[in-house]
Design a protein around this motif. Structure first.
Motif, PDB file in Angstrom:
ATOM      1  N   MET A   1       0.840  -1.192   0.000  1.00  0.00           N
ATOM      2  CA  MET A   1       0.000   0.000   0.000  1.00  0.00           C
ATOM      3  C   MET A   1       0.880   1.249   0.000  1.00  0.00           C
ATOM      4  N   ILE A   2       0.673   2.116  -0.982  1.00  0.00           N
ATOM      5  CA  ILE A   2       1.472   3.345  -1.098  1.00  0.00           C
ATOM      6  C   ILE A   2       0.809   4.450  -0.292  1.00  0.00           C
ATOM      7  N   ARG A   3       1.426   4.814   0.826  1.00  0.00           N
ATOM      8  CA  ARG A   3       0.884   5.891   1.661  1.00  0.00           C
ATOM      9  C   ARG A   3       1.163   7.232   0.977  1.00  0.00           C
ATOM     10  N   THR A   4       0.107   8.000   0.754  1.00  0.00           N
ATOM     11  CA  THR A   4       0.219   9.215  -0.053  1.00  0.00           C
ATOM     12  C   THR A   4      -0.295  10.435   0.692  1.00  0.00           C
ATOM     13  N   ALA A   5       0.524  11.481   0.722  1.00  0.00           N
ATOM     14  CA  ALA A   5       0.102  12.786   1.252  1.00  0.00           C
ATOM     15  C   ALA A   5      -0.081  13.729   0.074  1.00  0.00           C
ATOM     16  N   ILE A   6      -1.148  14.508   0.112  1.00  0.00           N
ATOM     17  CA  ILE A   6      -1.423  15.479  -0.942  1.00  0.00           C
ATOM     18  C   ILE A   6      -1.317  16.876  -0.352  1.00  0.00           C
ATOM     19  N   LEU A   7      -0.457  17.701  -0.924  1.00  0.00           N
ATOM     20  CA  LEU A   7      -0.232  19.062  -0.454  1.00  0.00           C
ATOM     21  C   LEU A   7      -0.768  20.033  -1.501  1.00  0.00           C
ATOM     22  N   LYS A 162       9.401   9.343   7.649  1.00  0.00           N
ATOM     23  CA  LYS A 162       8.933   8.180   6.885  1.00  0.00           C
ATOM     24  C   LYS A 162       7.435   7.959   7.054  1.00  0.00           C
ATOM     25  N   GLN A 163       6.677   9.056   7.104  1.00  0.00           N
ATOM     26  CA  GLN A 163       5.236   8.943   7.308  1.00  0.00           C
ATOM     27  C   GLN A 163       4.495   8.562   6.033  1.00  0.00           C
ATOM     28  N   VAL A 164       5.104   8.837   4.887  1.00  0.00           N
ATOM     29  CA  VAL A 164       4.459   8.524   3.610  1.00  0.00           C
ATOM     30  C   VAL A 164       5.488   7.963   2.640  1.00  0.00           C
ATOM     31  N   ASP A 165       4.992   7.361   1.563  1.00  0.00           N
ATOM     32  CA  ASP A 165       5.844   6.869   0.483  1.00  0.00           C
ATOM     33  C   ASP A 165       5.821   7.810  -0.712  1.00  0.00           C
ATOM     34  N   ARG A 166       4.744   8.599  -0.804  1.00  0.00           N
ATOM     35  CA  ARG A 166       4.581   9.484  -1.952  1.00  0.00           C
ATOM     36  C   ARG A 166       3.994  10.812  -1.506  1.00  0.00           C
ATOM     37  N   ILE A 167       4.478  11.883  -2.123  1.00  0.00           N
ATOM     38  CA  ILE A 167       3.921  13.215  -1.920  1.00  0.00           C
ATOM     39  C   ILE A 167       3.446  13.736  -3.266  1.00  0.00           C
ATOM     40  N   ILE A 168       2.195  14.169  -3.310  1.00  0.00           N
ATOM     41  CA  ILE A 168       1.655  14.819  -4.504  1.00  0.00           C
ATOM     42  C   ILE A 168       1.445  16.293  -4.160  1.00  0.00           C
ATOM     43  N   LEU A 169       2.114  17.162  -4.877  1.00  0.00           N
ATOM     44  CA  LEU A 169       2.021  18.602  -4.626  1.00  0.00           C
ATOM     45  C   LEU A 169       1.227  19.259  -5.750  1.00  0.00           C
ATOM     46  N   ILE A 170       0.127  19.910  -5.381  1.00  0.00           N
ATOM     47  CA  ILE A 170      -0.675  20.661  -6.340  1.00  0.00           C
ATOM     48  C   ILE A 170      -0.226  22.114  -6.266  1.00  0.00           C
ATOM     49  N   ALA A 171       0.588  22.531  -7.216  1.00  0.00           N
ATOM     50  CA  ALA A 171       1.189  23.867  -7.199  1.00  0.00           C
ATOM     51  C   ALA A 171       1.684  24.184  -8.601  1.00  0.00           C
ATOM     52  N   GLY A 172       2.147  25.424  -8.780  1.00  0.00           N
ATOM     53  CA  GLY A 172       2.555  25.820 -10.114  1.00  0.00           C
ATOM     54  C   GLY A 172       3.859  26.573 -10.213  1.00  0.00           C
ATOM     55  N   ASP A 173       4.608  26.698  -9.102  1.00  0.00           N
ATOM     56  CA  ASP A 173       5.865  27.433  -9.187  1.00  0.00           C
ATOM     57  C   ASP A 173       7.020  26.578  -8.697  1.00  0.00           C
ATOM     58  N   SER A 174       8.205  27.166  -8.637  1.00  0.00           N
ATOM     59  CA  SER A 174       9.418  26.416  -8.315  1.00  0.00           C
ATOM     60  C   SER A 174       9.877  26.590  -6.878  1.00  0.00           C
ATOM     61  N   ASP A 175       9.067  27.228  -6.040  1.00  0.00           N
ATOM     62  CA  ASP A 175       9.496  27.472  -4.663  1.00  0.00           C
ATOM     63  C   ASP A 175       9.685  26.180  -3.870  1.00  0.00           C
ATOM     64  N   PHE A 176       9.099  25.095  -4.345  1.00  0.00           N
ATOM     65  CA  PHE A 176       9.159  23.830  -3.612  1.00  0.00           C
ATOM     66  C   PHE A 176      10.424  23.030  -3.910  1.00  0.00           C
ATOM     67  N   VAL A 177      11.248  23.452  -4.864  1.00  0.00           N
ATOM     68  CA  VAL A 177      12.370  22.645  -5.340  1.00  0.00           C
ATOM     69  C   VAL A 177      13.316  22.189  -4.234  1.00  0.00           C
ATOM     70  N   PHE A 190       8.015  11.809  -5.507  1.00  0.00           N
ATOM     71  CA  PHE A 190       7.509  13.184  -5.488  1.00  0.00           C
ATOM     72  C   PHE A 190       6.837  13.507  -6.815  1.00  0.00           C
ATOM     73  N   ILE A 191       5.506  13.726  -6.774  1.00  0.00           N
ATOM     74  CA  ILE A 191       4.707  13.982  -7.971  1.00  0.00           C
ATOM     75  C   ILE A 191       4.176  15.418  -7.929  1.00  0.00           C
ATOM     76  N   LEU A 192       4.240  16.097  -9.066  1.00  0.00           N
ATOM     77  CA  LEU A 192       3.708  17.453  -9.184  1.00  0.00           C
ATOM     78  C   LEU A 192       2.440  17.439 -10.027  1.00  0.00           C
ATOM     79  N   ASP A 193       1.411  18.144  -9.542  1.00  0.00           N
ATOM     80  CA  ASP A 193       0.187  18.366 -10.318  1.00  0.00           C
ATOM     81  C   ASP A 193       0.028  19.867 -10.520  1.00  0.00           C
ATOM     82  N   PRO A 194       0.376  20.388 -11.709  1.00  0.00           N
ATOM     83  CA  PRO A 194       0.241  21.827 -11.989  1.00  0.00           C
ATOM     84  C   PRO A 194      -1.110  22.200 -12.582  1.00  0.00           C
ATOM     85  N   MET A 195      -2.067  21.252 -12.603  1.00  0.00           N
ATOM     86  CA  MET A 195      -3.418  21.509 -13.102  1.00  0.00           C
ATOM     87  C   MET A 195      -3.393  22.124 -14.500  1.00  0.00           C
ATOM     88  N   ARG A 196      -2.515  21.618 -15.333  1.00  0.00           N
ATOM     89  CA  ARG A 196      -2.347  22.030 -16.727  1.00  0.00           C
ATOM     90  C   ARG A 196      -1.827  23.451 -16.900  1.00  0.00           C
TER      91      ARG A 196
END
Length: 224
Positions: A1-7, A162-177, A190-196
């Motif tokens: 099971m892939i534990r996923t946090a969404i930011l 080690k609370q999660v295995d995957r982080i999905i970040l919904i954002a559009g800039d580079s401040d998170f790098v 680490f997955i990025l969702d820039p909502m197109r």
């Protein structure tokens, strides 16, 4: 099971959601956000994913009075429809299961009305005169404080503990790098969702992939 946090970068999401899905009530937008985030969990049929938590980052709405140079009077933001909408929206999110709100603040002491950049360009090239300006040619300029810091701290904490295995970040800039680099070194997917929204090409080297649940613009009139 892939534990996923969404930011979720709240200001970015609300702007993109308005563009993609149109205007909605606070309750409808909150339901839409929950639905959008959970699609990242339930629609990956080739993976077994579980939702750890949805972290939402934003600032409380401004309630300060700011002088409007075109109207030549003070605007009380605490009595505006936007203030009421945002207050109700954040209240709706606090009632959502597995949602955590991380609130920064607005630099209200520096808030000011400025001429919109595209209007300034027209003024400079002579295609618009000052006596042709209207109220809509001005926009409030107020910066967020503490939001990017909270995103970075939470990414680092989730990775180091080690609370999660995957982080999905919904954002559009580079401040998170910088934070994404840390997370990836700790083995986080680490997955990025820039909502197109368009992102810079060099961002791809700092993430493990890009995945969005946003519709293509031609199909952006429906959320389901």
């Amino acid at each position: 099971m892939i534990r996923t946090a969404i930011l979720v970068d709240g200001a970015f999401y609300r702007k993109r959601a308005y563009h993609l899905y149109g205007d909605k009530s606070p309750a409808e937008r909150a339901d839409e956000l929950e639905w959008y985030c959970k699609r990242h969990i339930r629609e990956e049929h080739n993976e077994k994913c579980s939702l750890y938590r949805i972290f939402y980052y934003d600032c409380p709405p401004m309630d300060k009075k700011v002088y409007h140079p075109f109207l030549k009077r003070q605007i009380d933001f605490g009595k505006t429809p936007d203030y009421k909408w945002a207050t109700e929206f954040f209240k709706e999110l606090t009632h959502k299961r597995k949602f955590a709100l991380r609130m920064g603040r607005l630099a209200e002491e520096q808030a000011a009305f400025n001429i919109r950049p595209n209007i300034t360009k027209k003024l400079c090239n002579g295609s618009l005169n000052f006596d042709q300006l209207t109220e809509k040619d001005f926009a409030i300029d107020v910066k967020q404080k503490g939001v990017d810091m909270r995103i970075g701290v939470d990414i680092s904490s989730l990775a180091f503990k080690k609370q999660v295995d995957r982080i999905i970040l919904i954002a559009g800039d580079s401040d998170f790098v910088p934070a994404s680099k840390q997370a990836r070194r700790e083995g986080i997917d680490f997955i990025l969702d820039p909502m197109r929204a368009p992102i810079k090409d060099d961002l791809f080297e700092h993430i493990d992939g890009m995945r969005t649940k946003a519709p293509k613009l031609s199909n952006a009139t429906s959320t389901k």
